[in-house]
Design a protein around this motif. Structure first.
Motif, PDB file in Angstrom:
ATOM      1  N   LEU A   1       0.834  -1.207   0.000  1.00 42.99           N
ATOM      2  CA  LEU A   1       0.000   0.000   0.000  1.00 42.99           C
ATOM      3  C   LEU A   1       0.866   1.253   0.000  1.00 42.99           C
ATOM      4  O   LEU A   1       0.584   2.226  -0.697  1.00 42.99           O
ATOM      5  CB  LEU A   1      -0.923   0.003   1.218  1.00 42.99           C
ATOM      6  CG  LEU A   1      -2.182  -0.869   1.098  1.00 42.99           C
ATOM      7  CD1 LEU A   1      -2.908  -0.921   2.436  1.00 42.99           C
ATOM      8  CD2 LEU A   1      -3.111  -0.330   0.015  1.00 42.99           C
TER       9      LEU A   1
ATOM     10  N   TYR B   1      -0.345   5.048  -1.020  1.00 39.18           N
ATOM     11  CA  TYR B   1      -1.448   5.143  -0.077  1.00 39.18           C
ATOM     12  C   TYR B   1      -1.045   6.012   1.100  1.00 39.18           C
ATOM     13  O   TYR B   1       0.034   5.859   1.653  1.00 39.18           O
ATOM     14  CB  TYR B   1      -1.794   3.725   0.389  1.00 39.18           C
ATOM     15  CG  TYR B   1      -2.882   3.637   1.409  1.00 39.18           C
ATOM     16  CD1 TYR B   1      -4.192   3.947   1.058  1.00 39.18           C
ATOM     17  CD2 TYR B   1      -2.601   3.233   2.708  1.00 39.18           C
ATOM     18  CE1 TYR B   1      -5.201   3.855   1.999  1.00 39.18           C
ATOM     19  CE2 TYR B   1      -3.607   3.131   3.652  1.00 39.18           C
ATOM     20  CZ  TYR B   1      -4.910   3.453   3.304  1.00 39.18           C
ATOM     21  OH  TYR B   1      -5.892   3.353   4.231  1.00 39.18           O
TER      22      TYR B   1
ATOM     23  N   VAL C   1      -9.330   1.906   2.028  1.00 34.62           N
ATOM     24  CA  VAL C   1      -8.941   1.137   0.853  1.00 34.62           C
ATOM     25  C   VAL C   1     -10.204   0.426   0.382  1.00 34.62           C
ATOM     26  O   VAL C   1     -10.806  -0.328   1.149  1.00 34.62           O
ATOM     27  CB  VAL C   1      -7.861   0.096   1.199  1.00 34.62           C
ATOM     28  CG1 VAL C   1      -7.474  -0.703  -0.041  1.00 34.62           C
ATOM     29  CG2 VAL C   1      -6.645   0.773   1.789  1.00 34.62           C
ATOM     30  N   SER C   2     -10.604   0.691  -0.852  1.00 31.64           N
ATOM     31  CA  SER C   2     -11.870   0.117  -1.298  1.00 31.64           C
ATOM     32  C   SER C   2     -11.766  -1.395  -1.380  1.00 31.64           C
ATOM     33  O   SER C   2     -10.676  -1.949  -1.539  1.00 31.64           O
ATOM     34  CB  SER C   2     -12.252   0.689  -2.659  1.00 31.64           C
ATOM     35  OG  SER C   2     -11.398   0.160  -3.651  1.00 31.64           O
TER      36      SER C   2
ATOM     37  N   GLU D   1     -12.636  -3.250  -3.766  1.00 38.25           N
ATOM     38  CA  GLU D   1     -12.130  -3.653  -5.081  1.00 38.25           C
ATOM     39  C   GLU D   1     -10.599  -3.661  -5.084  1.00 38.25           C
ATOM     40  O   GLU D   1      -9.977  -4.615  -5.534  1.00 38.25           O
ATOM     41  CB  GLU D   1     -12.621  -2.699  -6.194  1.00 38.25           C
ATOM     42  CG  GLU D   1     -14.085  -2.872  -6.579  1.00 38.25           C
ATOM     43  CD  GLU D   1     -14.984  -1.901  -5.823  1.00 38.25           C
ATOM     44  OE1 GLU D   1     -14.487  -1.259  -4.861  1.00 38.25           O
ATOM     45  OE2 GLU D   1     -16.178  -1.786  -6.185  1.00 38.25           O
ATOM     46  N   VAL D   2     -10.022  -2.576  -4.557  1.00 44.13           N
ATOM     47  CA  VAL D   2      -8.559  -2.483  -4.546  1.00 44.13           C
ATOM     48  C   VAL D   2      -7.977  -3.543  -3.615  1.00 44.13           C
ATOM     49  O   VAL D   2      -6.977  -4.188  -3.931  1.00 44.13           O
ATOM     50  CB  VAL D   2      -8.101  -1.067  -4.128  1.00 44.13           C
ATOM     51  CG1 VAL D   2      -6.599  -1.037  -3.887  1.00 44.13           C
ATOM     52  CG2 VAL D   2      -8.494  -0.062  -5.199  1.00 44.13           C
TER      53      VAL D   2
ATOM     54  N   ASP E   1      -7.956  -6.652  -5.499  1.00 45.54           N
ATOM     55  CA  ASP E   1      -6.911  -6.611  -6.539  1.00 45.54           C
ATOM     56  C   ASP E   1      -5.536  -6.903  -5.928  1.00 45.54           C
ATOM     57  O   ASP E   1      -4.731  -7.635  -6.489  1.00 45.54           O
ATOM     58  CB  ASP E   1      -6.870  -5.235  -7.216  1.00 45.54           C
ATOM     59  CG  ASP E   1      -8.032  -5.042  -8.182  1.00 45.54           C
ATOM     60  OD1 ASP E   1      -8.689  -6.054  -8.518  1.00 45.54           O
ATOM     61  OD2 ASP E   1      -8.282  -3.891  -8.584  1.00 45.54           O
TER      62      ASP E   1
ATOM     63  N   ASN F   1      -3.786  -4.919 -18.271  1.00 43.53           N
ATOM     64  CA  ASN F   1      -4.465  -4.317 -17.134  1.00 43.53           C
ATOM     65  C   ASN F   1      -3.484  -3.480 -16.320  1.00 43.53           C
ATOM     66  O   ASN F   1      -2.745  -3.970 -15.484  1.00 43.53           O
ATOM     67  CB  ASN F   1      -5.068  -5.421 -16.259  1.00 43.53           C
ATOM     68  CG  ASN F   1      -5.915  -4.860 -15.143  1.00 43.53           C
ATOM     69  OD1 ASN F   1      -5.729  -3.723 -14.713  1.00 43.53           O
ATOM     70  ND2 ASN F   1      -6.857  -5.647 -14.674  1.00 43.53           N
ATOM     71  N   MET F   2      -3.500  -2.182 -16.575  1.00 45.71           N
ATOM     72  CA  MET F   2      -2.522  -1.286 -15.968  1.00 45.71           C
ATOM     73  C   MET F   2      -2.665  -1.232 -14.448  1.00 45.71           C
ATOM     74  O   MET F   2      -1.671  -1.039 -13.735  1.00 45.71           O
ATOM     75  CB  MET F   2      -2.711   0.111 -16.575  1.00 45.71           C
ATOM     76  CG  MET F   2      -1.524   0.993 -16.451  1.00 45.71           C
ATOM     77  SD  MET F   2      -0.107   0.365 -17.374  1.00 45.71           S
ATOM     78  CE  MET F   2       1.207   0.939 -16.347  1.00 45.71           C
ATOM     79  N   THR F   3      -3.873  -1.392 -13.944  1.00 42.59           N
ATOM     80  CA  THR F   3      -4.047  -1.393 -12.484  1.00 42.59           C
ATOM     81  C   THR F   3      -3.259  -2.546 -11.881  1.00 42.59           C
ATOM     82  O   THR F   3      -2.517  -2.378 -10.917  1.00 42.59           O
ATOM     83  CB  THR F   3      -5.535  -1.582 -12.112  1.00 42.59           C
ATOM     84  OG1 THR F   3      -6.314  -0.741 -12.939  1.00 42.59           O
ATOM     85  CG2 THR F   3      -5.765  -1.250 -10.668  1.00 42.59           C
TER      86      THR F   3
ATOM     87  N   VAL G   1       0.563  -1.802 -11.816  1.00 45.56           N
ATOM     88  CA  VAL G   1       1.159  -0.994 -10.740  1.00 45.56           C
ATOM     89  C   VAL G   1       1.129  -1.754  -9.414  1.00 45.56           C
ATOM     90  O   VAL G   1       2.049  -1.639  -8.607  1.00 45.56           O
ATOM     91  CB  VAL G   1       0.510   0.404 -10.577  1.00 45.56           C
ATOM     92  CG1 VAL G   1       0.697   1.235 -11.811  1.00 45.56           C
ATOM     93  CG2 VAL G   1      -0.936   0.320 -10.207  1.00 45.56           C
TER      94      VAL G   1
ATOM     95  N   PHE H   1      -6.166   6.509  -4.403  1.00 44.89           N
ATOM     96  CA  PHE H   1      -4.761   6.439  -4.796  1.00 44.89           C
ATOM     97  C   PHE H   1      -4.602   5.710  -6.122  1.00 44.89           C
ATOM     98  O   PHE H   1      -5.589   5.418  -6.815  1.00 44.89           O
ATOM     99  CB  PHE H   1      -3.885   5.930  -3.659  1.00 44.89           C
ATOM    100  CG  PHE H   1      -4.196   4.562  -3.153  1.00 44.89           C
ATOM    101  CD1 PHE H   1      -3.253   3.561  -3.264  1.00 44.89           C
ATOM    102  CD2 PHE H   1      -5.415   4.263  -2.560  1.00 44.89           C
ATOM    103  CE1 PHE H   1      -3.524   2.296  -2.780  1.00 44.89           C
ATOM    104  CE2 PHE H   1      -5.686   3.003  -2.084  1.00 44.89           C
ATOM    105  CZ  PHE H   1      -4.744   2.010  -2.206  1.00 44.89           C
TER     106      PHE H   1
ATOM    107  N   ILE I   1      -6.151   4.445 -11.955  1.00 45.51           N
ATOM    108  CA  ILE I   1      -5.967   3.683 -13.194  1.00 45.51           C
ATOM    109  C   ILE I   1      -7.194   2.836 -13.497  1.00 45.51           C
ATOM    110  O   ILE I   1      -7.602   2.688 -14.646  1.00 45.51           O
ATOM    111  CB  ILE I   1      -4.714   2.800 -13.095  1.00 45.51           C
ATOM    112  CG1 ILE I   1      -3.491   3.688 -12.905  1.00 45.51           C
ATOM    113  CG2 ILE I   1      -4.544   1.963 -14.349  1.00 45.51           C
ATOM    114  CD1 ILE I   1      -2.253   2.905 -12.579  1.00 45.51           C
TER     115      ILE I   1
ATOM    116  N   ILE J   1       7.270   1.958 -16.544  1.00 49.97           N
ATOM    117  CA  ILE J   1       5.907   1.751 -16.055  1.00 49.97           C
ATOM    118  C   ILE J   1       5.201   3.090 -15.864  1.00 49.97           C
ATOM    119  O   ILE J   1       4.022   3.229 -16.183  1.00 49.97           O
ATOM    120  CB  ILE J   1       5.899   0.879 -14.772  1.00 49.97           C
ATOM    121  CG1 ILE J   1       4.470   0.463 -14.418  1.00 49.97           C
ATOM    122  CG2 ILE J   1       6.572   1.564 -13.605  1.00 49.97           C
ATOM    123  CD1 ILE J   1       4.412  -0.688 -13.427  1.00 49.97           C
TER     124      ILE J   1
END
Lengths: 223, 782
Positions: free
Chosen positions: A14, A19, A24-25, A27-28, A31, A104-106, A109, B630, B635, B677
């Protein structure tokens, strides 16, 4: 001793993701859990190390490698021997992150952050194993080319002496970058008395170059 | 040779030279010129111990490693050959030009281009042949792509025999993930003369790998292991010459004929080996080699149905055509990832479109695919130049799609398949069209097979396509196709390929016909169906067939496929209460797409972009700046918006109009830097603000950026650099753009940059993150 990846710390991930508190949702959170599992599965941690005696003029005995800078001398002040080490998560992780940058760029990262946390974990484990091996003697902190006043150009010399490319498959580009990117090299001194953890701090962190906290003038609070 | 068939190589060189006084970390090749008698002395010991092939002391004598040492690769290599020759004296000892890895990682993981690696090796092998080497050995290799560059360089520029040994980990893979079957298939195809392993591990650990290697090739086998495993603290190797030899001897019964030692071995090891090896090699019957096609890391063995994905093909696909014209490589390779995820095992690659430079595009797409997908590739083209370009760029053993019964086609394309070791698809048609009877098609298949054999190809590398015709137009032809498939499979013993989707053209509920035909064809022997793997029913049929034919043991894969099948995704209904901005904010892709479609019913594309998509992204950006959310959420939202843009692009492509774009922006990670990146995040965000991004990639030479700026005449360029060492080349890039006189604005970003430093090196803008780069784009381009 085998290179071991035992944990990817959620909080560290995080932090690397930028962060700064708050929620923190779900969904995240999901992920991150998924990416951690993917990264753990893809990682093929490897490490190589070798012990050298230090000569009086700060060279590694039997080699042409002379350590440069005041900081490393300070670190190794009590030491007659030094360990060179290198560790990597392997090329599968590199490929995983590159693939995610397309699909999937998310994920990319998050995987990147997981990779940073993972290689730190591998190095921590390796140093703990080395400390046990060398007990009752004591180890200093890890110190890498590019920290403090040790020039990054010494990376190439470290690579040659430790034979990093052949032993663990990490190569060094002309501009001094390691590939796979999730790799670390370091020096660790071996001393006869307990060592202060003097180099734990921003300058000793592998994320020093691209740390968002540092650029904001703060720090991540890890050290 | 003293022994007619067994060949004894030498032992370690580097550690012997260090024992003779070479400091650790110094270039051993220098001694070929400065201390030649010391090099020869080591090699003479090996000859006396029994070595009959000496490796020259030229492992690292490449342009990259020896730069700045005062001698050229050619000088060091000539010196190395001289030393070995002197050691050989008048004995029957061959001199092998020894070449190790370049030391720079090749694309796609690294930045060294395949073509540049080829040049580096070419310089070495040409020098070696001129200096009088008897053969070339490429050793300690872990990247199959690098080996391919090396082998091509040797075969295209010298007449020397080529041996290759690679280095593997105990896991059975190399550092970059190459597998033993992939090594065997690729190198056998490229026509090397002997293959095996060196370095890596001790003899004991390498035996299982030799046992795997011999299943995939009939080439002579080489084994040159380390003296066991090293002590990590000192780097010293543990086992004695006697133990080493004892561990190595079982390899004789596996058919290994060429033996030597790598790290930690000395002349004593070679002497022990020489004494222990029998006078006569045992008679070993090698098994016939298994066949397959492969990438470096993934092999599709030809022992059952293997699905070839057909979606990388512009035919009838407007959106794909647009991607080709705009050079939108990410769109194209995403089709590859999608198909792999859906279960494809081989990817067909067709990039032929009028107005596209097909050979150039083929190379770009093949290389880009290889960076993210590890499936074997099928190069699909009728243009020999595009086929050769693709075959050269492929890492692994590919398939060429296709030839037919026409002599001129066979003569143009089969030699390429032979040279690059590819399999070939032969279409059962010729000048006279497609024969209407199965016998007619089989006759063409036989003609193609004979032509392939006469060009030196192996029978098992000829795949026959008996051709699918549309059943609604020529109903009786479906049966003829199936009969031909059966005959080619059973009587000719060849693998068959078939594009099945075409069968149902013009009929309602096409899937029923397609899947039923596919099942019948697989029953007739079809093992390489070319299909759309994204159609679940097609892959279900393949899964079921694998169970019924016994290929899927204990129905393991079948059970896995259906145990993991998620509940069908709920299709978001138009008219649901969520708004488009909400969907984007929450990162919901399917909803965003559905709501965009809905919005397009009442608004123009540009309106949807400007009043819905962009404002939603702005809100996300504001929350990011306030640190309410964040990076992953930012993204996610951008990706969701991307689905919306994709809907709009498709609608526009369908109507054949120009795309909506708010302007072009060039992005590049500067020369020397590979950390891209951050740049890629910026690309995703800018694209989702409606800008057309021309992404030049990473490690981009200064000149290439300047050329692109002028060619595309952009008004905004974004440069990224992550390291203090590479910010220097960012400054050079900016200076070169300014010097060109082009008046574009330049924004820069990257971890070590600050606003002050950005100004100092002459940038117009500093972007601290992706959000800010979008703000800058709006300021410059509107």
């Amino acid at each position: 001793m085998e290179a071991r990846l035992t944990e990817i710390e959620r909080n560290q991930v995080l932090q690397y993701l930028g962060y700064r508190g708050g929620g923190v949702s779900a969904e995240v959170e999901a992920d991150i859990a998924r990416c951690r599992a993917q990264l753990m599965a893809a990682a093929k941690p490897r490490a190589a190390w070798r012990l050298f005696s230090l000569t009086d003029d700060g060279a590694l005995a039997g080699t042409s490698f002379v350590l440069q800078g005041q900081d490393i001398r300070l670190l190794l002040h009590d030491c007659t021997e030094v360990i060179l080490l290198a560790a990597t998560l392997g090329s599968e992780v590199e490929r995983l992150i590159r693939r995610a940058q397309v699909s999937n760029m998310t994920d990319a990262v998050i995987l990147d952050a997981c990779g940073s946390a993972a290689i730190e974990n591998v190095c921590d484990n390796l140093c703990a194993d080395l400390a046990a091996t060398f007990a009752p003697r004591y180890l200093t902190d890890r110190f890498s080319p590019g920290y403090g006043d040790m020039p990054l150009s010494q990376q190439a010399e470290l690579f040659g002496v430790l034979d990093v490319t052949r032993r663990i498959g990490v190569s060094l580009s002309a501009s001094g970058l390691m590939l796979p990117q999730k790799s670390v090299t370091a020096l660790v001194g071996v001393a006869d008395r307990p060592q202060k953890m003097r180099h734990r701090g921003c300058a000793a962190c592998n994320l020093f170059e691209n740390c968002a906290f540092r650029k904001e003038g703060s720090n991540c609070g890890a050290f | 040779m003293e022994r007619s068939e067994l060949i004894i190589l030498d032992g370690a060189m580097g550690t012997m030279l260090q024992a003779a006084g070479l400091p650790v970390g110094q270039l051993p090749e220098l001694w070929n010129i400065t201390e030649p008698e010391k090099v020869t002395a080591v090699q003479r010991q090996y000859v006396e111990a029994g070595s009959r092939v000496l490796y020259t002391n030229t492992f690292g004598a490449n342009r990259h490693k020896v730069s700045g040492c005062g001698y050229s690769p050619a000088e060091l290599i000539a010196g190395g050959v001289r030393c070995a020759r002197a050691a050989a004296g008048d004995k029957a000892v061959r001199v092998a030009l020894d070449i190790g890895p370049i030391g720079q990682l090749l694309e796609p993981l690294g930045t060294l281009r395949f073509e540049d690696a080829y040049d580096i090796f070419k310089e070495m092998v040409v020098a070696g042949e001129q200096a009088g080497a008897d053969l070339v050995i490429f050793e300690t290799m872990s990247d199959l792509y690098e080996v391919k560059a090396a082998v091509l360089a040797a075969k295209e520029n010298t007449k020397l025999p080529v041996w290759v040994t690679m280095t593997f980990e105990a896991s059975g893979r190399t550092f970059v993930g190459a597998t033993v079957p992939a090594m065997a298939l690729t190198l056998t195809g490229l026509g090397v003369d002997a293959v095996g392993f060196n370095c890596s591990l001790g003899p004991k650990e390498l035996l299982p790998m030799i046992s795997e290697l011999r299943q995939w090739t009939t080439l002579p086998l080489i084994l040159k292991p380390n003296a066991g495993l090293p002590d990590p603290a000192t780097g010293a190797y543990g086992i004695t010459p006697e133990d080493f030899t004892a561990e190595l001897l079982p390899a004789l019964s596996m058919g290994v004929k060429i033996f030597g030692g790598c790290c930690g071995t000395t002349p004593d090891f070679i002497r022990a080996l020489n004494q222990a090896l029998p006078a006569e090699p045992p008679l070993v019957k090698r098994p016939p080699a298994k066949n397959g096609v492969c990438s470096a890391t993934c092999t599709a063995a030809l022992d059952g149905v293997r699905v070839i994905g057909e979606r990388i093909n512009p035919t009838g696909k407007r959106r794909f055509q647009q991607a080709l014209r705009e050079g939108d490589i990410p769109y194209i390779i995403e089709r590859g990832i999608e198909q792999q995820d859906a279960g494809a095992e081989i990817l067909d690659v067709n990039v032929g479109l009028p107005g596209i430079n097909e050979p150039e595009m083929m190379v770009r797409v093949v290389k880009a695919l290889q960076s993210v997908v590890d499936l074997p590739l099928q190069i699909d083209s009728s243009d020999p130049a595009a086929i050769e370009a693709g075959l050269r760029a492929v890492n692994g053993k590919a398939i060429v799609n296709s030839v037919n019964g026409n002599a001129e086609v066979l003569d143009a394309i089969l030699p390429l398949c032979k040279k690059y070791g590819a399999a070939v698809v032969g279409l059962c048609m010729d000048h006279d069209g497609i024969p209407q009877t199965w016998q007619g098609r089989v006759a063409i298949a036989e003609r193609i097979l004979n032509a392939a054999l006469s060009h030196g190809m192996k029978r098992e590398d000829v795949f026959i396509d008996c051709l699918t015709l549309t059943v609604s137009a020529q109903q009786e032809q479906a049966v003829e196709t199936l009969r031909a498939v059966r005959f080619v499979t059973e009587e000719l013993g060849l693998h068959t390929v078939l594009g099945v989707s075409n069968i149902s053209f013009g009929l309602p509920a096409r899937e029923n016909i397609t899947v039923n035909f596919l099942t019948q064809a697989m029953h007739a022997g079809l093992d390489l169906p070319i299909v759309n793997p994204n159609q679940a029913a097609v892959m279900d049929a393949v899964s079921a067939f694998r169970v019924l034919s016994g290929q899927d043991r204990d129905a393991e894969r079948y059970i896995q496929r259906f145990a993991n099948a998620a509940a069908p995704e709920s299709v978001p209904q138009a008219g649901s209460r969520m708004s488009l901005p909400d969907a984007i904010m929450r990162g919901l892709k399917a909803e965003t797409a559905a709501l965009t479609r809905e919005a397009l019913e009442t608004q123009s594309e540009m309106d949807v972009v400007n009043t819905l998509l962009i404002p939603a992204l702005d809100r996300v950006g504001e929350r990011y700046e306030k640190q309410e959310i964040f990076l992953p959420q930012l993204i996610n939202a951008a990706n969701a918006a991307c689905e919306g843009f994709e809907v709009i692009k498709k609608q526009i492509a369908k109507q054949g109009r120009d795309s909506v774009s708010k302007g072009k922006i060039i992005l590049a990670t500067v020369q020397g830097d590979i950390h891209d990146i951050g740049k890629n995040i910026v690309r995703v965000v800018l694209e989702n603000y409606g800008y057309t991004v021309i992404d030049l990639g990473r490690d981009v030479p200064v000149r290439e950026v300047v050329d692109a700026v002028i060619r595309e005449d952009v008004r905004l360029v974004g440069l990224s650099a992550l390291m203090t060492t590479t910010v220097v080349s960012m400054a050079e890039t900016i200076a070169a753009i300014r010097a060109s006189g082009h008046d574009c604005k330049i924004m820069v970003g990257g971890a070590v940059l600050t606003p002050d430093y950005a100004e100092e090196i002459g940038a117009d803008f500093y972007a601290k993150d992706a959000k800010q780069s979008a703000d800058i784009a709006r300021q410059v381009l509107g």
